[in-house]
Design an enzyme around this catalytic site. Structure first.
Site, PDB file in Angstrom:
ATOM      1  N   CYS A   1     -43.427 -11.556 -13.913  1.00  0.00           N
ATOM      2  CA  CYS A   1     -43.249 -10.932 -12.593  1.00  0.00           C
ATOM      3  C   CYS A   1     -43.901  -9.565 -12.601  1.00  0.00           C
ATOM      4  CB  CYS A   1     -41.761 -10.809 -12.274  1.00  0.00           C
ATOM      5  SG  CYS A   1     -41.435 -10.037 -10.680  1.00  0.00           S
ATOM      6  N   LEU A   2     -44.682  -9.271 -11.569  1.00  0.00           N
ATOM      7  CA  LEU A   2     -45.337  -7.963 -11.479  1.00  0.00           C
ATOM      8  C   LEU A   2     -44.310  -6.833 -11.441  1.00  0.00           C
ATOM      9  CD1 LEU A   2     -48.122  -8.779  -8.870  1.00  0.00           C
ATOM     10  CD2 LEU A   2     -48.441  -8.320 -11.301  1.00  0.00           C
TER      11      LEU A   2
ATOM     12  N   GLU B   1     -41.597 -16.316  -5.241  1.00  0.00           N
ATOM     13  CA  GLU B   1     -41.812 -15.322  -4.174  1.00  0.00           C
ATOM     14  C   GLU B   1     -40.697 -15.365  -3.135  1.00  0.00           C
ATOM     15  OE1 GLU B   1     -43.828 -13.191  -4.961  1.00  0.00           O
ATOM     16  OE2 GLU B   1     -45.103 -14.270  -6.365  1.00  0.00           O
TER      17      GLU B   1
HETATM   18 ZN    ZN Z   1     -42.123 -11.492  -9.070  1.00  0.00          ZN
END
Ligand code: ZN
Length: 180
Positions: free
Chosen positions: A88-89, A131
């Site tokens: 995850c960013l 998302e």
């Molecule tokens: Zn994420």
């Protein structure tokens, strides 16, 4: 313009439920374009609005060189189970094998107001589930086993001690592991 700053775990915007998009105008379209830039620069294959501090229900994605955006997405049905390694960013430096439904039926809208009605499996299904979780204020840590969570907490402490600016480059596109 310069990419948006990606919010990192610990930021309260990541744990609040985003609200429905009600107005798709030029400013919104511009925001979507900016999000693609932010996602590509990260780099990632999906980016949800709360990850740049916008509490609205939409996300951009590009996992097979076909960039897209979905507005007010809703999962109407799920089938089966599958395990994927997810990153995850907003939780840089960590990735874990996570079990989720294998296939999903999703509805939503595109930028022109057309209804999207999608049957997704494999990696596409995983990207969308990850998302849509962001739109609910759910980070992937919520899906970890107790053991994985303990490992995640220890790694996050180490990463925080290093400072986020010194994190290692995320591995993107290695096997089935992607950053979302
Ligand atoms: Zn994420």
């Amino acid at each position: 313009m310069a990419p948006h700053l990606i919010r990192i775990i610990g930021d309260p915007v990541l744990t609040q439920r985003a609200t429905e998009v009600t107005n798709v105008d030029g400013a919104f379209a511009k925001l979507v374009q900016d999000m693609f830039g932010t996602m590509y620069e990260a780099p990632g294959v999906g980016l949800a609005a709360p990850q740049i501090g916008v509490q609205k229900r939409f996300f951009v994605f590009d996992y097979d060189d076909e960039p897209g955006v979905i507005i007010n997405p809703v999962i109407v049905e799920t089938r089966g189970e599958a395990e994927f390694s997810e990153g995850c960013l907003s939780i840089p430096g960590l990735h874990f094998d996570i079990v989720r439904p294998a296939e999903i039926h999703v509805k939503g809208y595109d930028l022109d107001g057309n209804e999207l009605d999608l049957e997704l499996d494999d990696f596409a299904s995983r990207v969308f589930q990850h998302e849509i979780d962001h739109l609910e204020g759910i980070l992937m840590e919520k899906h970890l086993t107790a053991e994985q969570l303990a490992e995640a907490r220890s790694t996050l402490r180490e990463l925080r001690a290093l400072g986020v600016g010194q994190l290692p480059e995320p591995e993107v596109g290695v096997g089935r592991f992607r950053i979302l």
